[in-house]
Write a protein that holds these residues in place. Structure first.
Motif, PDB file in Angstrom:
ATOM      1  N   SER A 214       0.832  -1.192   0.000  1.00  0.00           N
ATOM      2  CA  SER A 214       0.000   0.000   0.000  1.00  0.00           C
ATOM      3  C   SER A 214       0.871   1.247   0.000  1.00  0.00           C
TER       4      SER A 214
ATOM      5  N   THR B  56      -0.268   3.983   1.508  1.00  0.00           N
ATOM      6  CA  THR B  56      -0.738   4.746   2.664  1.00  0.00           C
ATOM      7  C   THR B  56      -0.336   4.040   3.949  1.00  0.00           C
TER       8      THR B  56
ATOM      9  N   ARG C 136      -1.915   3.577   6.624  1.00  0.00           N
ATOM     10  CA  ARG C 136      -2.979   2.744   7.183  1.00  0.00           C
ATOM     11  C   ARG C 136      -2.956   1.328   6.639  1.00  0.00           C
TER      12      ARG C 136
ATOM     13  N   ASP D 281       0.540  -3.066   9.121  1.00  0.00           N
ATOM     14  CA  ASP D 281       0.267  -3.538  10.479  1.00  0.00           C
ATOM     15  C   ASP D 281       1.465  -3.402  11.411  1.00  0.00           C
TER      16      ASP D 281
END
Length: 124
Positions: A105, A107, A109, A112
């Protein structure tokens, strides 16, 4: 669970090079896409580069394309970020992050697990 430790940061002159490493614990490292981000004081965490689980696909922010190269060695549980032609504006803390997905990703967010970061300082 994955623990990440960045290393390789330091002080370099403009135009110089550094190689950051992101070492991971755990036996399932190859199940994680890895991203590198950077964050300056008072700024949002910015995507720099990412690599897929197999290492077959890499992704870069426009600001670093052609200067940075991300790679991984799953046998060594390590991802590398080769940084060439460094500029003073590259100065900040660099973080690596892991997520159990195929494609990284762009981003924060999407991740983990995070390392604690390594400082890169480029002098003019």
């Amino acid at each position: 669970q994955v623990q990440l430790v960045e290393s390789g940061g330091g002080l370099v002159q403009a135009g110089g090079s550094l190689r950051l490493s992101c070492a991971a614990s755990g036996r399932t490292f190859s199940s994680y896409a890895i991203g590198f981000f950077r964050q300056g004081p008072g700024k949002a965490r910015e995507f720099v580069a990412g690599i897929s689980r197999s290492g077959g696909n890499t992704y870069y922010a426009d600001s670093v394309k052609g200067r940075l190269t991300i790679s991984r060695d799953n046998a060594k549980n390590t991802v590398y970020l080769q940084m060439n032609s460094l500029k003073p504006e590259d100065t900040t803390v660099y973080y690596c992050a892991a997520a159990p997905i195929v494609v990284p990703s762009t981003t924060p967010r999407g991740y983990d697990y995070w390392g604690k970061g390594t400082q890169v300082t480029v002098s003019s």
